[in-house]
Design an enzyme around this catalytic site. Structure first.
Site, PDB file in Angstrom:
ATOM      1  CB  ALA A  95      -0.913   0.001   1.222  1.00 38.25           C
ATOM      2  CB  THR A 145      10.545   2.403  -5.608  1.00 37.37           C
ATOM      3  OG1 THR A 145      11.054   2.975  -6.804  1.00 37.37           O
ATOM      4  CG2 THR A 145      10.574   3.479  -4.525  1.00 37.37           C
ATOM      5  CD  GLU A 147      10.616   6.225  -9.056  1.00 40.69           C
ATOM      6  OE1 GLU A 147      10.437   7.411  -8.800  1.00 40.69           O
ATOM      7  OE2 GLU A 147       9.854   5.556  -9.775  1.00 40.69           O
ATOM      8  CE  LYS A 175       7.615   2.613  -1.455  1.00 36.03           C
ATOM      9  NZ  LYS A 175       6.529   1.696  -1.005  1.00 36.03           N
TER      10      LYS A 175
END
Ligand code: NAD
Ligand code: TYD
Length: 366
Positions: A95, A145, A147, A175
């Site tokens: 989520a 991720t 990123e 994140k």
């Protein structure tokens, strides 16, 4: 290459809490898990934001050992009650607010869900794990991720697990914050956590705002194909089914406290990817308003803070856990384009008023 087997093979059925299981990767993971381990119980917790779609799971809800709960990971009472009631032993945490362009328009939701939500979830899981006397087979798997590592130059080595974090967007920063929290829970409390940092996914059930579905849908509608900046940004693409098999390997055989990078060794420039999609659509779509589709390519204003290049060094998961992707970029894209062509009834309702308003905000005057 030597494949090290750490011996953590599958010894028991599992009861999973899958957060974000009505989103793109979460839903693919639920399908993967229910098909691979039909004896396991899967409980999905999803708030059904704009990106969540319960219809995606409808065929499974009828037959699999699956329960769907609409709820927010920021709601401690809901999370704690579910962990106890379902006797969860494995959390697969997907989520999140996941789209960089939306994080530029409105970062608040990203901090709320990605940071605060992850904190609520991991803290609830810790309390519950303590109450169960800290079973060693419990797992908290945090899906993250590439990123978080920031942007690479053309000649930089690919991201490895030891690359310092340097997130550049509100999405990747949120994140990164959640990754640090989960990591700290292993180091401070010994909670059996796992973290994976994966490259760009693509495949069935991908929400229309992301590059690949957006291009496929715009080609079908004869709309401009908006390529940001000079189109030379590079992403490392992984078919979503390969991400799911990697998560399976890490949940079953990964070492608690460790991070694993997941990638497909498929670095492609955005403009080249869009050309590949155009060629596939020209080949596979029976009717198109504009042919060849690449006539629709339009360079638009660049995304703010646009990361130039991502690339993943997946040596650790390959050598330690024996994971390999099954799809090439060609086979994965072909399958994906075919899926979007034959599943219009899935994506058409997602082009809602909310989506049109979002689209206008990002692409008008772009
Ligand atoms: P998505 O946006 O398609 O789905 C997110 C899901 O989370 C939705 O179903 C949404 O309803 C749910 N959700 C959002 N906020 C919630 C909340 N507060 N409580 C409960 N549920 C909530 O995202 P995705 O692309 O499937 O990504 C899943 C995860 O994988 C994310 O954590 C993302 O950071 C990570 N990831 C994505 C990619 C990618 O290429 N898409 C790559 C690497 C990692
Ligand atoms: P996206 O699918 O949003 O994933 P991410 O930002 O997480 O990498 O975008 C992939 C790449 O495609 C990224 O470099 C931005 C670019 N892009 C466009 O050029 N045009 C678009 O309309 C979109 C959505 C993305």
């Amino acid at each position: 290459m030597t494949l090290v087997d750490h011996g953590q093979t599958r010894t028991r059925p599992r009861t999973l809490l899958v957060t974000g299981g009505a989103g793109f990767i979460g839903a693919n993971f639920v399908y993967y898990w229910c098909e691979t381990y039909p004896g396991d119980r899967v409980v999905v917790l999803d708030a059904l934001t704009y990106a969540g779609n319960r219809q995606t799971l409808a065929p499974l809800e009828e037959k699999a050992n699956l329960r769907f709960v609409q709820g927010d990971i920021c709601d401690r009472a809901v999370v704690s009650a579910l962990l106890e009631e379902e006797a969860i032993d494995t959390v697969a945490h997907f989520a999140a607010e996941s789209h960089v362009d939306r994080s530029i328009l409105g970062p608040d939701a990203f901090v709320r869900t990605n940071v605060n939500g992850t904190f609520t979830l991991v803290e609830a899981f810790r309390q519950y794990w303590n109450a169960c006397n800290q079973p060693t087979h419990f797992r908290f798997h945090h899906v993250s991720t590439d990123e978080v590592y920031g942007s690479l130059g053309a000649d930089d080595p690919a991201f490895s697990e030891t690359t310092p974090y340097a997130p550049n967007s509100p999405y990747s920063a949120s994140k990164a914050g959640s990754d640090h929290l989960v990591r700290a829970y292993y180091h401070t409390y010994g909670l059996p956590t796992l973290i994976t940092n994966c490259s760009n996914n693509y495949g069935p059930y991908h929400f229309p705002e992301k590059l690949i579905p957006l291009m496929c849908i715009n080609i079908l509608m004869g709309k401009p194909l908006p390529v940001y900046g000079d189109g030379q940004n590079i992403r490392d693409w992984l078919y979503v089914g390969d991400h799911c098999s990697a998560l399976d390997a890490v949940i079953h055989r990964g070492t608690p406290g460790e991070t694993y990078n997941i990638g497909g060794n498929n670095e492609v420039k955005n403009i080249d990817l869009v050309h590949m999609l155009c060629a596939l659509m020209d080949e596979l779509a029976p009717e198109l308003p504009v042919r060849p589709s690449n006539k629709l390519i339009t360079f638009v204003k660049d995304r703010a803070g646009h990361d130039r290049r991502y690339a993943i060094n997946a040596t650790k998961i390959t050598s330690e856990l024996g994971w390999q992707p099954a799809q090439t970029i060609e086979s994965g894209l072909r399958h994906t384009v075919s899926w979007f062509l034959t599943n219009c009834e899935w994506w058409q309702p997602l082009l809602s008023d909310e989506y049109q308003a979002y689209y206008a905000q990002v692409y008008t005057n772009a």
